[in-house]
Design a protein around this motif. Structure first.
Motif, PDB file in Angstrom:
ATOM      1  N   MET A 174      32.493  -8.293 -40.142  1.00 46.03           N
ATOM      2  CA  MET A 174      32.262  -9.699 -40.492  1.00 46.03           C
ATOM      3  C   MET A 174      33.444 -10.566 -40.093  1.00 46.03           C
ATOM      4  O   MET A 174      33.268 -11.718 -39.700  1.00 46.03           O
ATOM      5  N   VAL A 175      34.651 -10.017 -40.179  1.00 49.75           N
ATOM      6  CA  VAL A 175      35.832 -10.763 -39.734  1.00 49.75           C
ATOM      7  C   VAL A 175      35.738 -11.020 -38.233  1.00 49.75           C
ATOM      8  O   VAL A 175      36.021 -12.126 -37.763  1.00 49.75           O
ATOM      9  N   MET A 176      35.315 -10.019 -37.477  1.00 44.48           N
ATOM     10  CA  MET A 176      35.171 -10.193 -36.025  1.00 44.48           C
ATOM     11  C   MET A 176      34.121 -11.260 -35.722  1.00 44.48           C
ATOM     12  O   MET A 176      34.310 -12.095 -34.831  1.00 44.48           O
ATOM     13  N   ALA A 177      33.009 -11.245 -36.458  1.00 40.42           N
ATOM     14  CA  ALA A 177      31.970 -12.272 -36.274  1.00 40.42           C
ATOM     15  C   ALA A 177      32.529 -13.649 -36.626  1.00 40.42           C
ATOM     16  O   ALA A 177      32.300 -14.626 -35.903  1.00 40.42           O
ATOM     17  N   TYR A 178      33.286 -13.733 -37.708  1.00 37.81           N
ATOM     18  CA  TYR A 178      33.895 -14.992 -38.146  1.00 37.81           C
ATOM     19  C   TYR A 178      34.818 -15.563 -37.064  1.00 37.81           C
ATOM     20  O   TYR A 178      34.749 -16.743 -36.721  1.00 37.81           O
ATOM     21  N   LEU A 179      35.667 -14.713 -36.520  1.00 39.36           N
ATOM     22  CA  LEU A 179      36.600 -15.157 -35.482  1.00 39.36           C
ATOM     23  C   LEU A 179      35.869 -15.536 -34.200  1.00 39.36           C
ATOM     24  O   LEU A 179      36.209 -16.529 -33.539  1.00 39.36           O
ATOM     25  N   TRP A 180      34.850 -14.761 -33.833  1.00 35.42           N
ATOM     26  CA  TRP A 180      34.062 -15.048 -32.629  1.00 35.42           C
ATOM     27  C   TRP A 180      33.326 -16.379 -32.771  1.00 35.42           C
ATOM     28  O   TRP A 180      33.316 -17.195 -31.849  1.00 35.42           O
ATOM     29  N   LEU A 181      32.720 -16.616 -33.945  1.00 34.89           N
ATOM     30  CA  LEU A 181      32.031 -17.890 -34.177  1.00 34.89           C
ATOM     31  C   LEU A 181      33.017 -19.056 -34.077  1.00 34.89           C
ATOM     32  O   LEU A 181      32.676 -20.122 -33.551  1.00 34.89           O
ATOM     33  N   GLY A 182      34.233 -18.838 -34.551  1.00 36.50           N
ATOM     34  CA  GLY A 182      35.256 -19.879 -34.446  1.00 36.50           C
ATOM     35  C   GLY A 182      35.605 -20.193 -33.003  1.00 36.50           C
ATOM     36  O   GLY A 182      35.770 -21.355 -32.630  1.00 36.50           O
TER      37      GLY A 182
END
Length: 194
Positions: A174-182
């Motif tokens: 989820m952290v990777m998804a969060y950073l990617w979305l950013g």
């Protein structure tokens, strides 16, 4: 273009996505729609104009992610401000929810319209209006995920703890998804700047 938005003629933007990225974005947008909840459509025979003036909730959501998406307008330090926040929420939250649903639905629809090529990817091309929908949805997704992860301002800095999570940490995907979305959001904003 791979991995970041680029400007297109006419005020739009485009990004190359692979099948996995498309599936992740679509899944997250659908989950956001489920979190926000269905809209209150006018019943058969009901005046659609009356729905525009329907009152919404006056209490903030209890779910922390929803509370982040629909925050208090004036804080809750004293009784007078709580009353003003409740009144503001009553007349604005339904419209805000509808806009957030529209943004998330635009993401789902534009992704569903893609044709995957032989190499397992597609180029997503957005109009100017679709770019604005995507910006809203990307922001809402990041707020929701950030709330679920309990992200603080210190976590987001370059030396922040999000970048140093071990692979064994269950929050890592989820952290990777969060950073990617950013990163997607940032490049989309850059394409829309004059």
């Amino acid at each position: 273009m791979a991995g970041h938005f680029e400007a297109t003629p006419g005020g739009g933007a485009a990004v190359a996505l692979d099948e996995v990225e498309i599936a992740i974005l679509r899944s997250l947008a659908v989950q956001l729609l489920e979190l926000i909840g269905p809209g209150d459509e006018p019943a058969e025979g009901e005046d659609p104009l009356a729905a525009l003036f329907a009152e919404g909730p006056s209490e903030p959501p209890t779910d922390p992610a929803l509370a982040r998406l629909f925050p208090e307008a004036y804080g809750d330090e004293d009784t007078e401000l709580r009353a003003a926040s409740a009144e503001f929420r009553r007349f604005t939250e339904n419209d805000l929810r509808a806009r957030k649903r529209t943004d998330a639905l635009a993401v789902v629809r534009t992704l569903d319209a893609l044709t995957i090529t032989g190499d397992g990817g597609a180029v997503l091309e957005l109009t100017g209006d679709e770019c604005r929908n995507w910006l809203g949805a990307l922001n809402d997704l990041r707020l929701t995920i950030g709330t679920r992860l309990e992200v603080s301002d210190e976590d987001e800095g370059e030396a922040g703890s999000l970048y140093r999570l071990p692979d064994s940490d269950p929050r890592k995907p989820m952290v990777m998804a969060y950073l990617w979305l950013g990163a997607l959001q940032e490049t989309l904003v850059e394409t829309l700047m004059p």
